[in-house]
Design a protein around this motif. Structure first.
Motif, PDB file in Angstrom:
ATOM      1  N   ALA A 135      -2.736  31.466 -25.441  1.00 29.96           N
ATOM      2  CA  ALA A 135      -3.448  30.604 -26.675  1.00 29.96           C
ATOM      3  C   ALA A 135      -3.452  29.173 -26.183  1.00 29.96           C
ATOM      4  O   ALA A 135      -2.583  28.604 -25.702  1.00 29.96           O
ATOM      5  CB  ALA A 135      -2.385  30.895 -27.765  1.00 29.96           C
ATOM      6  N   ARG A 136      -4.685  28.450 -26.895  1.00 33.36           N
ATOM      7  CA  ARG A 136      -4.935  27.135 -26.671  1.00 33.36           C
ATOM      8  C   ARG A 136      -3.684  26.319 -27.206  1.00 33.36           C
ATOM      9  O   ARG A 136      -3.651  25.226 -26.570  1.00 33.36           O
ATOM     10  CB  ARG A 136      -6.206  26.723 -27.457  1.00 33.36           C
ATOM     11  CG  ARG A 136      -7.076  25.701 -26.726  1.00 33.36           C
ATOM     12  CD  ARG A 136      -8.196  25.549 -27.373  1.00 33.36           C
ATOM     13  NE  ARG A 136      -9.160  26.884 -27.140  1.00 33.36           N
ATOM     14  CZ  ARG A 136      -9.679  26.944 -25.890  1.00 33.36           C
ATOM     15  NH1 ARG A 136      -9.613  26.210 -25.061  1.00 33.36           N
ATOM     16  NH2 ARG A 136     -10.508  28.143 -25.771  1.00 33.36           N
ATOM     17  N   SER A 137      -2.873  26.931 -28.116  1.00 27.35           N
ATOM     18  CA  SER A 137      -1.570  25.958 -28.640  1.00 27.35           C
ATOM     19  C   SER A 137      -0.415  26.083 -27.681  1.00 27.35           C
ATOM     20  O   SER A 137       0.487  25.762 -28.012  1.00 27.35           O
ATOM     21  CB  SER A 137      -1.522  26.438 -30.035  1.00 27.35           C
ATOM     22  OG  SER A 137      -0.904  27.608 -30.176  1.00 27.35           O
ATOM     23  N   ALA A 138      -0.448  27.157 -26.861  1.00 28.47           N
ATOM     24  CA  ALA A 138       0.527  27.389 -26.003  1.00 28.47           C
ATOM     25  C   ALA A 138       0.887  26.180 -25.098  1.00 28.47           C
ATOM     26  O   ALA A 138      -0.030  25.302 -24.854  1.00 28.47           O
ATOM     27  CB  ALA A 138       0.638  28.759 -25.098  1.00 28.47           C
ATOM     28  N   TYR A 139       2.192  26.167 -24.571  1.00 34.14           N
ATOM     29  CA  TYR A 139       2.454  25.456 -23.660  1.00 34.14           C
ATOM     30  C   TYR A 139       3.877  25.892 -22.906  1.00 34.14           C
ATOM     31  O   TYR A 139       4.384  26.910 -23.418  1.00 34.14           O
ATOM     32  CB  TYR A 139       3.081  23.772 -23.989  1.00 34.14           C
ATOM     33  CG  TYR A 139       4.154  23.817 -25.042  1.00 34.14           C
ATOM     34  CD1 TYR A 139       5.400  23.749 -24.493  1.00 34.14           C
ATOM     35  CD2 TYR A 139       4.062  23.807 -26.466  1.00 34.14           C
ATOM     36  CE1 TYR A 139       6.364  23.732 -25.286  1.00 34.14           C
ATOM     37  CE2 TYR A 139       5.147  23.700 -27.024  1.00 34.14           C
ATOM     38  CZ  TYR A 139       6.318  23.633 -26.685  1.00 34.14           C
ATOM     39  OH  TYR A 139       7.458  23.529 -27.396  1.00 34.14           O
ATOM     40  N   PHE A 140       3.972  25.440 -21.814  1.00 32.05           N
ATOM     41  CA  PHE A 140       5.056  25.759 -20.677  1.00 32.05           C
ATOM     42  C   PHE A 140       6.019  24.548 -20.563  1.00 32.05           C
ATOM     43  O   PHE A 140       5.498  23.281 -20.427  1.00 32.05           O
ATOM     44  CB  PHE A 140       4.423  26.304 -19.435  1.00 32.05           C
ATOM     45  CG  PHE A 140       3.209  27.501 -19.567  1.00 32.05           C
ATOM     46  CD1 PHE A 140       3.823  28.759 -19.576  1.00 32.05           C
ATOM     47  CD2 PHE A 140       2.170  27.072 -19.991  1.00 32.05           C
ATOM     48  CE1 PHE A 140       3.002  29.836 -19.675  1.00 32.05           C
ATOM     49  CE2 PHE A 140       1.361  28.254 -20.079  1.00 32.05           C
ATOM     50  CZ  PHE A 140       1.805  29.499 -20.100  1.00 32.05           C
ATOM     51  N   LEU A 141       7.441  25.009 -20.478  1.00 34.14           N
ATOM     52  CA  LEU A 141       8.304  23.908 -20.216  1.00 34.14           C
ATOM     53  C   LEU A 141       9.677  24.274 -19.541  1.00 34.14           C
ATOM     54  O   LEU A 141       9.986  25.173 -19.761  1.00 34.14           O
ATOM     55  CB  LEU A 141       8.679  23.444 -21.725  1.00 34.14           C
ATOM     56  CG  LEU A 141       9.761  22.374 -21.900  1.00 34.14           C
ATOM     57  CD1 LEU A 141       9.615  20.953 -21.407  1.00 34.14           C
ATOM     58  CD2 LEU A 141      10.415  22.299 -23.260  1.00 34.14           C
TER      59      LEU A 141
END
Length: 270
Positions: A135-141
Protein backbone atom coordinates in the motif's frame (compact mmCIF):
# COMPACT_ATOMS: atom_id res chain seq x y z
CA UNK A 1 -8.02 -25.58 13.56
CA UNK A 2 -9.05 -22.37 15.32
CA UNK A 3 -6.21 -19.90 15.79
CA UNK A 4 -5.77 -17.12 18.35
CA UNK A 5 -3.38 -14.79 16.52
CA UNK A 6 -3.90 -15.49 12.83
CA UNK A 7 -6.70 -16.13 10.35
CA UNK A 8 -6.44 -18.78 7.64
CA UNK A 9 -8.93 -18.95 4.82
CA UNK A 10 -8.76 -21.03 1.65
CA UNK A 11 -10.96 -20.65 -1.40
CA UNK A 12 -10.53 -20.97 -5.16
CA UNK A 13 -6.99 -22.26 -4.73
CA UNK A 14 -5.87 -19.25 -2.66
CA UNK A 15 -4.84 -19.69 0.98
CA UNK A 16 -4.95 -16.31 2.75
CA UNK A 17 -3.04 -16.02 6.01
CA UNK A 18 -3.74 -12.85 7.99
CA UNK A 19 -1.67 -11.93 11.03
CA UNK A 20 -4.46 -10.97 13.40
CA UNK A 21 -3.19 -8.96 16.38
CA UNK A 22 -4.15 -5.45 15.29
CA UNK A 23 -4.12 -4.14 18.87
CA UNK A 24 -0.30 -4.59 18.93
CA UNK A 25 0.24 -3.80 15.23
CA UNK A 26 0.47 -7.56 14.57
CA UNK A 27 3.51 -8.03 16.79
CA UNK A 28 4.88 -11.55 16.54
CA UNK A 29 5.00 -13.56 19.76
CA UNK A 30 6.21 -17.15 19.86
CA UNK A 31 2.54 -18.16 19.97
CA UNK A 32 1.83 -16.14 16.82
CA UNK A 33 4.79 -17.65 14.99
CA UNK A 34 3.87 -21.15 16.14
CA UNK A 35 0.40 -20.69 14.67
CA UNK A 36 1.87 -19.38 11.41
CA UNK A 37 4.10 -22.45 11.16
CA UNK A 38 1.11 -24.73 11.79
CA UNK A 39 -0.94 -22.92 9.13
CA UNK A 40 1.83 -23.05 6.52
CA UNK A 41 2.35 -26.75 7.20
CA UNK A 42 -1.38 -27.28 6.75
CA UNK A 43 -1.37 -25.42 3.43
CA UNK A 44 1.57 -27.51 2.25
CA UNK A 45 0.23 -30.85 3.46
CA UNK A 46 -3.35 -30.44 2.22
CA UNK A 47 -2.07 -29.66 -1.24
CA UNK A 48 -5.30 -27.94 -2.33
CA UNK A 49 -4.04 -24.34 -2.30
CA UNK A 50 -2.00 -23.18 -5.29
CA UNK A 51 -0.86 -19.87 -3.84
CA UNK A 52 -0.33 -18.39 -0.35
CA UNK A 53 -1.31 -14.75 0.22
CA UNK A 54 -0.20 -13.11 3.48
CA UNK A 55 -1.23 -9.78 4.98
CA UNK A 56 -1.88 -8.15 8.34
CA UNK A 57 -5.12 -7.14 10.04
CA UNK A 58 -5.82 -3.50 10.77
CA UNK A 59 -3.37 -0.73 9.94
CA UNK A 60 -0.12 -2.67 9.55
CA UNK A 61 1.54 -5.81 8.27
CA UNK A 62 3.64 -6.51 11.37
CA UNK A 63 5.69 -4.50 13.84
CA UNK A 64 8.07 -7.45 14.24
CA UNK A 65 8.85 -9.50 17.30
CA UNK A 66 6.62 -8.72 20.26
CA UNK A 67 9.10 -7.46 22.87
CA UNK A 68 6.54 -7.72 25.65
CA UNK A 69 5.54 -11.26 24.79
CA UNK A 70 8.21 -13.16 26.74
CA UNK A 71 9.69 -14.48 23.51
CA UNK A 72 12.98 -15.78 24.83
CA UNK A 73 15.52 -15.69 27.62
CA UNK A 74 14.67 -13.64 30.69
CA UNK A 75 11.16 -13.25 32.03
CA UNK A 76 9.50 -9.84 31.66
CA UNK A 77 9.70 -7.46 34.63
CA UNK A 78 6.79 -5.43 36.04
CA UNK A 79 6.89 -3.13 33.00
CA UNK A 80 6.16 -6.05 30.71
CA UNK A 81 9.59 -5.79 29.10
CA UNK A 82 12.35 -8.41 29.37
CA UNK A 83 14.54 -7.88 32.44
CA UNK A 84 18.25 -7.82 31.65
CA UNK A 85 20.37 -9.56 29.02
CA UNK A 86 19.00 -12.67 27.37
CA UNK A 87 19.74 -15.21 24.67
CA UNK A 88 17.74 -13.53 21.92
CA UNK A 89 19.07 -16.03 19.40
CA UNK A 90 17.21 -18.90 21.05
CA UNK A 91 13.79 -17.84 19.78
CA UNK A 92 15.20 -17.50 16.27
CA UNK A 93 16.31 -21.11 16.30
CA UNK A 94 13.07 -22.42 17.77
CA UNK A 95 10.48 -20.27 15.98
CA UNK A 96 11.36 -17.48 13.57
CA UNK A 97 13.96 -19.29 11.45
CA UNK A 98 11.76 -22.38 10.97
CA UNK A 99 8.95 -20.03 9.87
CA UNK A 100 11.11 -18.35 7.24
CA UNK A 101 12.48 -21.68 6.00
CA UNK A 102 8.95 -23.02 5.56
CA UNK A 103 7.94 -19.94 3.58
CA UNK A 104 11.00 -20.29 1.35
CA UNK A 105 10.36 -24.01 0.79
CA UNK A 106 6.66 -23.72 -0.08
CA UNK A 107 5.68 -25.69 -3.20
CA UNK A 108 3.39 -22.83 -4.27
CA UNK A 109 3.89 -19.11 -4.94
CA UNK A 110 3.95 -16.78 -1.92
CA UNK A 111 2.51 -13.27 -2.24
CA UNK A 112 2.62 -10.60 0.46
CA UNK A 113 0.23 -7.64 0.65
CA UNK A 114 1.92 -5.07 2.88
CA UNK A 115 -0.82 -2.86 4.28
CA UNK A 116 1.22 -0.60 6.57
CA UNK A 117 4.35 -0.84 8.72
CA UNK A 118 6.55 -3.90 8.19
CA UNK A 119 9.31 -3.71 10.78
CA UNK A 120 12.01 -6.02 12.05
CA UNK A 121 10.97 -9.63 11.61
CA UNK A 122 7.78 -8.35 9.97
CA UNK A 123 9.87 -6.71 7.23
CA UNK A 124 11.81 -9.93 6.67
CA UNK A 125 8.62 -11.96 6.30
CA UNK A 126 7.02 -9.37 4.02
CA UNK A 127 10.07 -9.17 1.76
CA UNK A 128 10.36 -12.96 1.60
CA UNK A 129 7.33 -12.97 -0.70
CA UNK A 130 7.89 -14.05 -4.29
CA UNK A 131 5.83 -11.01 -5.26
CA UNK A 132 5.41 -8.13 -2.81
CA UNK A 133 2.63 -5.56 -3.27
CA UNK A 134 2.58 -2.62 -0.86
CA UNK A 135 0.00 0.00 0.00
CA UNK A 136 1.18 3.55 -0.61
CA UNK A 137 1.20 4.22 3.15
CA UNK A 138 3.32 1.15 3.90
CA UNK A 139 6.94 1.29 4.94
CA UNK A 140 9.78 -1.09 5.74
CA UNK A 141 12.00 -0.69 8.77
CA UNK A 142 15.09 -2.53 9.95
CA UNK A 143 14.43 -1.63 13.57
CA UNK A 144 16.95 -3.91 15.27
CA UNK A 145 19.75 -1.38 15.76
CA UNK A 146 17.34 0.93 17.59
CA UNK A 147 17.23 -1.54 20.48
CA UNK A 148 20.85 -2.70 20.25
CA UNK A 149 20.27 -5.86 18.21
CA UNK A 150 21.32 -7.06 14.76
CA UNK A 151 19.05 -7.88 11.79
CA UNK A 152 17.64 -11.39 11.81
CA UNK A 153 14.95 -13.67 10.30
CA UNK A 154 16.90 -13.68 7.05
CA UNK A 155 17.31 -9.90 6.72
CA UNK A 156 21.05 -10.04 6.05
CA UNK A 157 20.41 -12.65 3.32
CA UNK A 158 17.29 -11.13 1.73
CA UNK A 159 17.91 -7.38 1.77
CA UNK A 160 21.29 -7.19 -0.01
CA UNK A 161 19.86 -9.34 -2.79
CA UNK A 162 16.93 -6.97 -3.22
CA UNK A 163 18.34 -3.50 -2.56
CA UNK A 164 22.09 -4.04 -2.92
CA UNK A 165 24.73 -4.06 -0.20
CA UNK A 166 25.05 -0.27 0.24
CA UNK A 167 21.34 0.37 0.71
CA UNK A 168 20.79 -2.73 2.83
CA UNK A 169 23.64 -1.83 5.15
CA UNK A 170 22.41 1.74 5.51
CA UNK A 171 18.91 0.49 6.34
CA UNK A 172 20.32 -1.84 8.98
CA UNK A 173 22.73 0.64 10.58
CA UNK A 174 20.54 3.75 10.49
CA UNK A 175 17.24 2.12 11.46
CA UNK A 176 15.20 4.52 9.34
CA UNK A 177 11.88 3.93 7.60
CA UNK A 178 11.89 3.16 3.87
CA UNK A 179 8.53 4.23 2.43
CA UNK A 180 6.82 1.96 -0.09
CA UNK A 181 7.62 4.24 -3.05
CA UNK A 182 11.29 4.24 -2.13
CA UNK A 183 11.27 0.47 -1.66
CA UNK A 184 9.85 0.17 -5.17
CA UNK A 185 12.56 2.46 -6.55
CA UNK A 186 15.22 0.36 -4.80
CA UNK A 187 13.90 -2.88 -6.30
CA UNK A 188 12.76 -4.31 -2.97
CA UNK A 189 9.13 -4.82 -3.99
CA UNK A 190 7.07 -5.42 -7.12
CA UNK A 191 4.34 -2.79 -6.96
CA UNK A 192 2.83 0.08 -4.95
CA UNK A 193 -0.93 0.69 -5.06
CA UNK A 194 -3.39 2.98 -3.32
CA UNK A 195 -4.29 1.77 0.14
CA UNK A 196 -7.90 1.00 -0.70
CA UNK A 197 -6.87 -1.02 -3.76
CA UNK A 198 -4.29 -3.23 -2.03
CA UNK A 199 -6.31 -6.35 -1.34
CA UNK A 200 -8.14 -6.15 -4.67
CA UNK A 201 -4.82 -6.00 -6.53
CA UNK A 202 -3.22 -8.68 -4.37
CA UNK A 203 -6.26 -10.92 -4.70
CA UNK A 204 -6.27 -10.58 -8.47
CA UNK A 205 -2.59 -11.47 -8.61
CA UNK A 206 -3.10 -14.46 -6.33
CA UNK A 207 -6.02 -15.62 -8.48
CA UNK A 208 -3.84 -15.43 -11.59
CA UNK A 209 -1.09 -17.47 -9.93
CA UNK A 210 -3.63 -20.01 -8.63
CA UNK A 211 -4.55 -20.78 -12.25
CA UNK A 212 -0.96 -21.14 -13.41
CA UNK A 213 1.53 -24.04 -13.69
CA UNK A 214 2.13 -24.65 -9.99
CA UNK A 215 5.05 -27.04 -10.35
CA UNK A 216 6.83 -24.65 -12.70
CA UNK A 217 6.33 -21.88 -10.14
CA UNK A 218 7.92 -24.05 -7.46
CA UNK A 219 10.91 -24.75 -9.69
CA UNK A 220 11.24 -21.03 -10.47
CA UNK A 221 11.30 -20.26 -6.72
CA UNK A 222 13.94 -22.92 -6.08
CA UNK A 223 16.00 -22.01 -9.12
CA UNK A 224 16.28 -18.34 -8.20
CA UNK A 225 17.46 -19.15 -4.68
CA UNK A 226 19.92 -21.77 -5.89
CA UNK A 227 21.44 -19.64 -8.65
CA UNK A 228 21.90 -16.31 -6.86
CA UNK A 229 25.42 -17.09 -5.69
CA UNK A 230 26.48 -19.74 -8.18
CA UNK A 231 28.84 -19.31 -11.15
CA UNK A 232 27.22 -19.44 -14.59
CA UNK A 233 28.14 -23.07 -15.25
CA UNK A 234 26.43 -24.25 -12.06
CA UNK A 235 23.43 -22.03 -12.74
CA UNK A 236 23.05 -23.64 -16.16
CA UNK A 237 23.07 -27.07 -14.50
CA UNK A 238 20.29 -25.98 -12.13
CA UNK A 239 18.25 -24.73 -15.10
CA UNK A 240 18.86 -28.00 -16.95
CA UNK A 241 17.62 -30.07 -14.03
CA UNK A 242 14.59 -27.88 -13.37
CA UNK A 243 13.64 -27.72 -17.04
CA UNK A 244 13.70 -31.50 -17.21
CA UNK A 245 11.32 -31.68 -14.23
CA UNK A 246 9.03 -29.01 -15.68
CA UNK A 247 8.95 -30.81 -19.02
CA UNK A 248 7.63 -33.96 -17.34
CA UNK A 249 4.54 -32.20 -15.92
CA UNK A 250 1.01 -32.41 -17.29
CA UNK A 251 0.93 -28.62 -17.31
CA UNK A 252 3.73 -28.48 -19.87
CA UNK A 253 1.79 -30.79 -22.20
CA UNK A 254 -1.33 -28.67 -21.68
CA UNK A 255 0.59 -25.46 -22.29
CA UNK A 256 1.97 -26.70 -25.59
CA UNK A 257 -1.43 -28.00 -26.69
CA UNK A 258 -3.06 -24.68 -25.80
CA UNK A 259 -0.40 -22.76 -27.71
CA UNK A 260 -0.84 -24.87 -30.83
CA UNK A 261 -4.62 -24.69 -30.60
CA UNK A 262 -4.53 -20.93 -29.96
CA UNK A 263 -6.57 -21.14 -26.75
CA UNK A 264 -5.95 -20.27 -23.08
CA UNK A 265 -4.15 -23.01 -21.17
CA UNK A 266 -6.07 -24.85 -18.45
CA UNK A 267 -3.31 -25.63 -15.98
CA UNK A 268 -4.07 -28.08 -13.18
CA UNK A 269 -0.90 -27.71 -11.11
CA UNK A 270 0.24 -31.23 -11.99
Amino acid sequence: MAYDHILLDERDGIATLTINRPDVLNGLSTHSVGEMIHAIDAVRDRGTARVLLMTGAGRGFSSGADLSGGNAGAAPDSSGLPAGPMDTGKVLESHFNPLLERLMDLPVPFVTAVNGPAAGAGASIALAGDIVIAARSAYFLQAFVNIGLVPDVGSTWILPRLAGRARAQAMMMLGEKVPAAQALDWGMIYKVVDDDALMTEAGALAARLAKGPTKAYALIRQGLRQCLDKPLSEGLMVERRNQRLAGLTEDFAEGVAAFLQKRPANFKGR
